[in-house]
Design a protein around this motif. Structure first.
Motif, mmCIF file in Angstrom:
data_model
loop_
_atom_site.group_PDB
_atom_site.id
_atom_site.type_symbol
_atom_site.label_atom_id
_atom_site.label_comp_id
_atom_site.label_asym_id
_atom_site.label_seq_id
_atom_site.Cartn_x
_atom_site.Cartn_y
_atom_site.Cartn_z
ATOM 1 N N LYS A 217 0.923 -1.121 0.050
ATOM 2 C CA LYS A 217 0.024 -0.002 0.033
ATOM 3 C C LYS A 217 0.927 1.295 0.057
ATOM 4 C CE LYS A 217 -3.672 2.154 2.548
ATOM 5 N NZ LYS A 217 -4.552 2.242 3.823
ATOM 6 N N THR A 218 0.515 2.114 -1.081
ATOM 7 C CA THR A 218 1.568 3.216 -0.953
ATOM 8 C C THR A 218 0.952 4.282 -0.305
ATOM 9 O OG1 THR A 218 1.867 2.968 -3.484
ATOM 10 C CG2 THR A 218 2.238 4.976 -2.737
ATOM 11 N N ILE A 219 1.940 5.037 0.629
ATOM 12 C CA ILE A 219 1.585 6.133 1.424
ATOM 13 C C ILE A 219 1.938 7.311 0.676
ATOM 14 C CG2 ILE A 219 2.083 6.957 3.538
ATOM 15 C CD1 ILE A 219 3.210 4.632 4.672
ATOM 16 N N GLY A 220 0.930 8.309 0.341
ATOM 17 C CA GLY A 220 1.392 9.405 -0.477
ATOM 18 C C GLY A 220 2.284 10.430 0.494
ATOM 19 N N VAL A 221 3.252 11.015 -0.519
ATOM 20 C CA VAL A 221 4.350 11.907 0.123
ATOM 21 C C VAL A 221 3.942 13.268 -0.382
ATOM 22 C CG1 VAL A 221 6.836 12.092 0.396
ATOM 23 C CG2 VAL A 221 5.847 9.841 0.105
ATOM 24 N N THR A 222 3.918 14.349 0.474
ATOM 25 C CA THR A 222 4.019 15.660 0.049
ATOM 26 C C THR A 222 5.360 16.202 0.818
ATOM 27 O OG1 THR A 222 2.680 15.955 1.962
ATOM 28 C CG2 THR A 222 1.543 15.937 0.086
ATOM 29 N N GLN A 223 5.781 15.430 1.926
ATOM 30 C CA GLN A 223 7.180 16.051 2.464
ATOM 31 C C GLN A 223 8.213 15.199 2.199
ATOM 32 O OE1 GLN A 223 7.947 18.396 4.917
ATOM 33 N NE2 GLN A 223 5.827 19.452 4.725
ATOM 34 N N ILE A 224 9.175 15.514 1.614
ATOM 35 C CA ILE A 224 10.251 14.775 1.168
ATOM 36 C C ILE A 224 11.312 15.005 2.523
ATOM 37 C CG2 ILE A 224 12.286 14.657 -0.304
ATOM 38 C CD1 ILE A 224 9.953 13.967 -1.721
ATOM 39 N N MET A 225 11.426 13.806 3.218
ATOM 40 C CA MET A 225 12.241 13.733 4.087
ATOM 41 C C MET A 225 13.676 13.626 4.089
ATOM 42 S SD MET A 225 9.557 11.048 5.923
ATOM 43 C CE MET A 225 10.073 10.856 7.887
ATOM 44 N N LYS A 226 14.728 14.026 4.719
ATOM 45 C CA LYS A 226 15.986 14.123 4.376
ATOM 46 C C LYS A 226 16.674 13.123 5.613
ATOM 47 C CE LYS A 226 16.651 18.383 5.011
ATOM 48 N NZ LYS A 226 17.436 19.680 5.049
ATOM 49 N N ILE A 227 17.472 12.324 4.994
ATOM 50 C CA ILE A 227 18.107 11.343 6.034
ATOM 51 C C ILE A 227 19.918 11.535 5.610
ATOM 52 C CG2 ILE A 227 16.273 9.609 6.294
ATOM 53 C CD1 ILE A 227 17.950 7.878 4.466
ATOM 54 N N LEU A 228 20.584 10.935 6.800
ATOM 55 C CA LEU A 228 21.902 10.608 6.294
ATOM 56 C C LEU A 228 22.234 9.055 6.431
ATOM 57 C CD1 LEU A 228 23.849 12.895 8.919
ATOM 58 C CD2 LEU A 228 23.603 13.250 6.388
ATOM 59 N N LEU A 229 22.632 8.532 5.261
ATOM 60 C CA LEU A 229 22.921 7.110 5.029
ATOM 61 C C LEU A 229 24.268 6.775 5.486
ATOM 62 C CD1 LEU A 229 21.425 5.972 1.602
ATOM 63 C CD2 LEU A 229 21.068 4.966 4.036
ATOM 64 N N VAL A 230 24.427 5.985 6.508
ATOM 65 C CA VAL A 230 25.710 5.866 7.089
ATOM 66 C C VAL A 230 26.152 4.205 6.994
ATOM 67 C CG1 VAL A 230 27.162 6.064 9.152
ATOM 68 C CG2 VAL A 230 25.173 7.507 8.898
ATOM 69 N N ASP A 231 27.321 4.198 6.289
ATOM 70 C CA ASP A 231 27.761 3.081 5.854
ATOM 71 C C ASP A 231 28.835 2.324 7.119
ATOM 72 O OD1 ASP A 231 29.041 0.715 4.642
ATOM 73 O OD2 ASP A 231 29.700 1.801 2.979
ATOM 74 N N THR A 232 28.578 1.124 7.653
ATOM 75 C CA THR A 232 29.500 0.753 8.666
ATOM 76 C C THR A 232 30.714 0.023 8.028
ATOM 77 O OG1 THR A 232 28.566 -1.459 8.635
ATOM 78 C CG2 THR A 232 27.315 0.104 10.187
ATOM 79 N N ARG A 233 30.817 -0.300 6.695
ATOM 80 C CA ARG A 233 31.737 -0.967 6.116
ATOM 81 C C ARG A 233 31.938 -2.402 6.675
ATOM 82 N NH1 ARG A 233 36.567 3.352 5.556
ATOM 83 N NH2 ARG A 233 37.190 2.020 4.051
ATOM 84 N N VAL A 234 31.108 -2.834 7.262
ATOM 85 C CA VAL A 234 30.709 -4.062 7.771
ATOM 86 C C VAL A 234 30.289 -4.956 6.850
ATOM 87 C CG1 VAL A 234 30.238 -5.684 9.783
ATOM 88 C CG2 VAL A 234 31.238 -3.325 10.062
ATOM 89 N N SER A 235 30.562 -6.067 6.284
ATOM 90 C CA SER A 235 30.032 -6.786 5.604
ATOM 91 C C SER A 235 29.114 -7.985 6.136
ATOM 92 C CB SER A 235 30.842 -7.746 4.467
ATOM 93 O OG SER A 235 31.827 -8.420 5.333
ATOM 94 N N ARG A 236 27.924 -8.143 5.792
ATOM 95 C CA ARG A 236 27.033 -9.329 6.690
ATOM 96 C C ARG A 236 26.312 -10.407 5.530
ATOM 97 N NH1 ARG A 236 23.760 -7.381 3.770
ATOM 98 N NH2 ARG A 236 22.156 -5.873 4.079
ATOM 99 N N SER A 237 25.913 -11.237 5.987
ATOM 100 C CA SER A 237 24.884 -12.220 5.223
ATOM 101 C C SER A 237 23.587 -12.014 5.643
ATOM 102 C CB SER A 237 25.510 -13.539 5.404
ATOM 103 O OG SER A 237 24.569 -14.556 4.961
ATOM 104 N N THR A 238 22.667 -11.623 4.872
ATOM 105 C CA THR A 238 21.264 -11.708 5.165
ATOM 106 C C THR A 238 20.820 -12.882 5.566
ATOM 107 O OG1 THR A 238 20.854 -9.646 3.698
ATOM 108 C CG2 THR A 238 18.888 -10.889 4.194
ATOM 109 N N LYS A 239 21.202 -13.889 4.900
ATOM 110 C CA LYS A 239 20.729 -15.161 5.126
ATOM 111 C C LYS A 239 21.054 -15.771 6.765
ATOM 112 C CE LYS A 239 20.997 -19.994 2.928
ATOM 113 N NZ LYS A 239 21.643 -20.697 3.992
ATOM 114 N N ALA A 240 22.222 -15.451 6.867
ATOM 115 C CA ALA A 240 22.902 -15.685 8.068
ATOM 116 C C ALA A 240 22.158 -15.169 9.327
ATOM 117 C CB ALA A 240 24.382 -15.704 8.182
ATOM 118 N N LEU A 241 21.809 -14.202 9.215
ATOM 119 C CA LEU A 241 20.990 -13.044 10.151
ATOM 120 C C LEU A 241 19.666 -13.634 10.271
ATOM 121 C CD1 LEU A 241 22.705 -9.758 9.342
ATOM 122 C CD2 LEU A 241 22.713 -10.650 11.360
ATOM 123 N N VAL A 242 18.973 -13.724 9.448
ATOM 124 C CA VAL A 242 17.716 -14.386 9.263
ATOM 125 C C VAL A 242 17.614 -15.905 9.926
ATOM 126 C CG1 VAL A 242 15.731 -15.175 7.854
ATOM 127 C CG2 VAL A 242 16.698 -13.018 7.119
#
Length: 382
Positions: A217-242
């Motif tokens: 379900k789409t949520i209509g957006v009128t307010q473009i939100m700002k974020i900082l994306l921060v890279d830990t530079r730590v590789s991980r396995s999605t499968k292992a974490l799940v």
């Protein structure tokens, strides 16, 4: 000769990762970081398909005749009728072309999988062409790079088929449904059993509420939100974490179910807040800022519960602590165990504050990218 560009965004999960695996609600948003495909037909004399994917150091020319021979030999083989056999033939084809590492292999498989699929379904007339694809997204980082890639390529070949029929238009809702379907099918190459959330957000953009088994379900957006994306530079396995969380759930089913329910309630509450701050009728700043404060509280709660589920990481914990030093909130996004975190910025967070926290995180070894949430999905650029 036909020439155009298409682009598709990456994605970030705002709330609900891991819980979504167990049927609970997740919220995802498109990123301001995009993948861009430059497409152009080549003069007939060239008789080549020129592929340029700098991100994986892939620069290769494939004889057009090779594709035509494949189509002729496998004219009765349909992806919709037998995915496994179809994909095995694509793997053989890509193996004959050659590659140097697995990222090149997967990129070529997705490209030719979608090309052949769309030739079969949309009466695309194959000609010599060049495709160059660049992305602002980190690969294998949980930011939807593979879905963005697949959506771009599917959109590219679908638009080419339209132009060959003298149909010149932007993508309508039926086109978007087709693109998302194509991308989801090819995502099986990258992820085996994709959830559908990545191809959906990369196709449609905006912010979406998502549940397993394709409730979107789409949520209509009128307010473009700002974020900082921060890279830990730590590789991980999605499968292992799940699998790690599944093991915890097996050992402590009641406790983990309660945590999953709590994460679900956080996501549902966040949806209501996001809808409220994006309601055009709510124009006063107090409503807006109160909404952001609630979202930050929910971010901290969600991160705390994910930490309890042992899918955080010391690097993620440091990033979250640093955000709180600036009266902001951060959480992991995606599988956790490393990867990326995001920091939600207030509408009035000053450039000096953004610069200060960015410098501190970079000094600690965490690359930082300022970007936005909730922008456009896949687009054609003239």
């Amino acid at each position: 000769m036909i020439q155009f560009k298409v682009s598709a965004p990456g994605k970030v999960i705002l709330y609900g990762e891991h819980a979504v695996v167990y049927g609970r609600t997740a919220i995802a948003a498109s990123l301001g970081l995009r993948t861009i495909a430059d497409f152009s037909e080549l003069p007939e004399i060239e008789q080549l398909i020129k592929i340029c994917f700098p991100k994986v150091n892939l620069f290769i020319n494939v004889p057009l005749q090779q594709v035509q021979d494949f189509l002729l030999t496998n004219k009765n083989l349909k992806c919709t009728e037998n995915y496994e056999e179809f994909y095995n033939k694509i793997k053989e084809f890509v193996g004959a072309i050659g590659y140097f590492h697995v990222k090149q292999k997967l990129s070529l498989e997705v490209l030719f999988y979608l090309l052949i699929y769309i030739i079969q379904n949309n009466e695309l007339n194959i000609k010599a062409f060049q495709i160059q694809l660049n992305t602002e997204l980190s690969i294998s980082s949980g930011l939807g790079s593979s879905a963005s890639f697949a959506v771009c390529i599917a959109a590219c070949f679908l638009h080419w088929s339209h132009l060959q029929k003298n149909i010149s238009k932007t993508f309508d809702i039926s086109d978007l449904e087709i693109i998302s379907k194509y991308a989801l099918s090819s995502e099986r190459i990258m992820h085996g059993t994709p959830s559908g959330i990545d191809n959906s957000i990369c196709t449609y953009g905006s912010i979406i509420e998502y549940k397993k088994d394709n409730y979107i379900k789409t949520i209509g957006v009128t307010q473009i939100m700002k974020i900082l994306l921060v890279d830990t530079r730590v590789s991980r396995s999605t499968k292992a974490l799940v699998e790690k969380l599944a093991e915890l759930k097996y050992m402590y089913p009641v406790i983990i179910d309660l945590i999953m329910d709590s994460i679900d309630h956080i996501a549902i509450t966040a949806i209501k807040v996001i809808q409220k701050i994006n309601n055009p009728a709510n124009t006063d700043n107090e409503t807006l800022f109160e909404g952001y404060r609630q979202l930050m509280t929910l971010i901290n709660m969600n991160q705390g519960l994910l930490t309890t589920c042992q899918v955080s990481h010391p690097s993620l914990d440091r990033i979250c602590a640093e955000a709180q030093n600036y009266a902001l909130a951060a959480k992991l996004t995606g599988a956790g165990g490393g990867g990326y975190a995001y920091i939600l910025l207030l509408p009035d967070t000053q450039p000096e504050t953004i610069a200060s926290i960015s410098r501190k995180l970079i000094a600690d070894g965490f690359p930082v990218t300022l970007t936005t949430l909730g922008g456009a999905g896949v687009q054609i650029h003239k």
